[in-house]
Scaffold this active site. Sequence first.
Site, PDB file in Angstrom:
ATOM      1  N   HIS A 187      40.656  36.278  42.454  1.00 27.10           N
ATOM      2  CA  HIS A 187      40.667  35.590  41.159  1.00 27.10           C
ATOM      3  C   HIS A 187      41.373  34.242  41.169  1.00 27.10           C
ATOM      4  O   HIS A 187      41.299  33.497  40.209  1.00 27.10           O
ATOM      5  CB  HIS A 187      41.307  36.466  40.079  1.00 27.10           C
ATOM      6  CG  HIS A 187      42.808  36.477  40.132  1.00 27.10           C
ATOM      7  ND1 HIS A 187      43.498  37.213  41.051  1.00 27.10           N
ATOM      8  CD2 HIS A 187      43.746  35.813  39.418  1.00 27.10           C
ATOM      9  CE1 HIS A 187      44.791  37.011  40.894  1.00 27.10           C
ATOM     10  NE2 HIS A 187      44.980  36.159  39.913  1.00 27.10           N
TER      11      HIS A 187
HETATM   12  C1  UD1 Z   1      46.301  33.629  35.176  1.00 28.13           C
HETATM   13  C2  UD1 Z   1      47.495  33.046  35.936  1.00 28.13           C
HETATM   14  C3  UD1 Z   1      47.540  33.640  37.341  1.00 28.13           C
HETATM   15  C4  UD1 Z   1      47.526  35.158  37.312  1.00 28.13           C
HETATM   16  C5  UD1 Z   1      46.311  35.606  36.516  1.00 28.13           C
HETATM   17  C6  UD1 Z   1      46.212  37.108  36.442  1.00 28.13           C
HETATM   18  C7  UD1 Z   1      47.965  30.696  35.300  1.00 28.13           C
HETATM   19  C8  UD1 Z   1      47.933  29.289  35.777  1.00 28.13           C
HETATM   20  N1  UD1 Z   1      47.365  31.602  36.110  1.00 28.13           N
HETATM   21  O1  UD1 Z   1      45.122  33.202  35.827  1.00 28.13           O
HETATM   22  O2  UD1 Z   1      48.732  33.221  37.970  1.00 28.13           O
HETATM   23  O3  UD1 Z   1      47.459  35.659  38.627  1.00 28.13           O
HETATM   24  O4  UD1 Z   1      46.402  35.052  35.193  1.00 28.13           O
HETATM   25  O5  UD1 Z   1      45.056  37.510  35.824  1.00 28.13           O
HETATM   26  O6  UD1 Z   1      48.518  30.972  34.257  1.00 28.13           O
HETATM   27  N2  UD1 Z   1      39.290  34.785  30.834  1.00 28.13           N
HETATM   28  C9  UD1 Z   1      38.603  35.696  30.069  1.00 28.13           C
HETATM   29  N3  UD1 Z   1      39.325  36.582  29.327  1.00 28.13           N
HETATM   30  C10 UD1 Z   1      40.683  36.585  29.305  1.00 28.13           C
HETATM   31  C11 UD1 Z   1      41.366  35.649  30.069  1.00 28.13           C
HETATM   32  C12 UD1 Z   1      40.652  34.754  30.836  1.00 28.13           C
HETATM   33  O7  UD1 Z   1      37.387  35.730  30.064  1.00 28.13           O
HETATM   34  O8  UD1 Z   1      41.259  37.442  28.616  1.00 28.13           O
HETATM   35  C13 UD1 Z   1      38.522  33.853  31.697  1.00 28.13           C
HETATM   36  C14 UD1 Z   1      38.183  32.549  31.016  1.00 28.13           C
HETATM   37  O9  UD1 Z   1      36.986  32.112  31.560  1.00 28.13           O
HETATM   38  C15 UD1 Z   1      39.324  31.660  31.483  1.00 28.13           C
HETATM   39  C16 UD1 Z   1      39.523  32.141  32.907  1.00 28.13           C
HETATM   40  O10 UD1 Z   1      39.302  33.547  32.846  1.00 28.13           O
HETATM   41  O11 UD1 Z   1      39.019  30.300  31.419  1.00 28.13           O
HETATM   42  C17 UD1 Z   1      40.894  31.869  33.456  1.00 28.13           C
HETATM   43  O12 UD1 Z   1      41.889  32.415  32.605  1.00 28.13           O
HETATM   44  P1  UD1 Z   1      43.374  31.791  32.622  1.00 28.13           P
HETATM   45  O13 UD1 Z   1      44.236  32.505  31.680  1.00 28.13           O
HETATM   46  O14 UD1 Z   1      43.312  30.297  32.502  1.00 28.13           O
HETATM   47  O15 UD1 Z   1      43.879  32.031  34.097  1.00 28.13           O
HETATM   48  P2  UD1 Z   1      43.720  33.285  35.103  1.00 28.13           P
HETATM   49  O16 UD1 Z   1      42.695  32.919  36.106  1.00 28.13           O
HETATM   50  O17 UD1 Z   1      43.546  34.567  34.376  1.00 28.13           O
END
Ligand code: UD1
Length: 360
Positions: A207
């Site tokens: 991820h």
């Molecule tokens: C975040 C943390 C990472 C951690 C990870 C665990 C940062 C910079 N990164 O990354 O360190 O290892 O969480 O999961 O804070 N999305 C959904 N549903 C959700 C959340 C996210 O669909 O509930 C999708 C969206 O497309 C979003 C993408 O995942 O843009 C990334 O989500 P984001 O919260 O920006 O970062 P993570 O990749 O989850």
Amino acid sequence: MKVISVVGARPQLVKLAPIAAAFAKSDHRHVIVHTGQHYDADLSDVFFSGLGIPDPDVHLGIGSGSHGAQTGKALAALDPVLAAEEPDWVLVYGDTNSTLAGALSAVKQHLPVAHLEAGLRSFNRRMPEEHNRVLTDHAADLLLAPTEEAMRHLADEGLAARAVLAGDVMVDVCLAVRDAVRAGEHPRPVLPDGVDTGAPYLLATVHRAENTDDPQRLAGLIDALADLPVPVALLAHPRLVARAEEHGVKLARGAVHVGRPLPYGAMVAAVLGSTGVVTDSGGLQKEAYLLARPCTTLRPETEWTETLADGWNHLVPEPGDLGRAAWIDTATRPAPAAPRGTPYGDGRAAERVVKILEER
Ligand code: UD1
């Protein structure tokens, strides 16, 4: 004493569980503020219900966005909440955008801020998590380090006077849940179709932005997983699903069987049922180590260097560079015979954290 925990993303909820339990046993007031960085039930709600964490007192609902937008929205939303609560401590966890927002909001309002899981470093300045943890450590008043190695990193950066070795709260939760799984207190995990829990399988997650956001790199990693001779249960984070779709990379092929992220108890059960783990997650590397399963980490470096001892964890930044036979040998290697140490502490870190906050 009144302590506000600022959380927002999945790994923080795992760390919050033992802290919330330790506060529940004390006379202190513990307020939980959820930024809403993670909003899918799979990434948030199931951790509250599954780990017995009280519902958040405040939910800011900030959602997804670019790093700046997400951090900025959380920061702006946190300011009035922290100001109104006037806590004795603001406790921030790990290295996500929610961590940095919590630390910044607190420090700018002269509220004492403690960073749980301080001092971890990958020394990879391209990782958003590395920016978040370095900036948070330098802003915080109290640095709760999980390991001796983390203490050394903090000392190297001139932060020794603010650092305390507290141990790793993930050990508290991982070992307690392992015992509950063994006692049959958790239902068997639902693994993706095509993965038989009675036969050998590998558990995989991918991820990290460094692995998902470049189409070629993502395709190469999935090719490598697909080529393995045992079924691979790939528990797909929404970021992976979104980027794979965007880049036209098919996830379910060859050995790879795709499933949804699991609640914590089911994840621990799935690791225990596996013959090994392939991941880019920090938490899962450590869970594999604590649960005695060999781990292959799809990154050039790890913050949890202790897991590398005796071959429990191997770093494979580019499976394609290893050659097919060596990649298969590495990912499917058996658990080392060497016993593991206890570099992450004794499973009582959360109680220690509450005591340290109380004393200060
Ligand atoms: C975040 C943390 C990472 C951690 C990870 C665990 C940062 C910079 N990164 O990354 O360190 O290892 O969480 O999961 O804070 N999305 C959904 N549903 C959700 C959340 C996210 O669909 O509930 C999708 C969206 O497309 C979003 C993408 O995942 O843009 C990334 O989500 P984001 O919260 O920006 O970062 P993570 O990749 O989850």
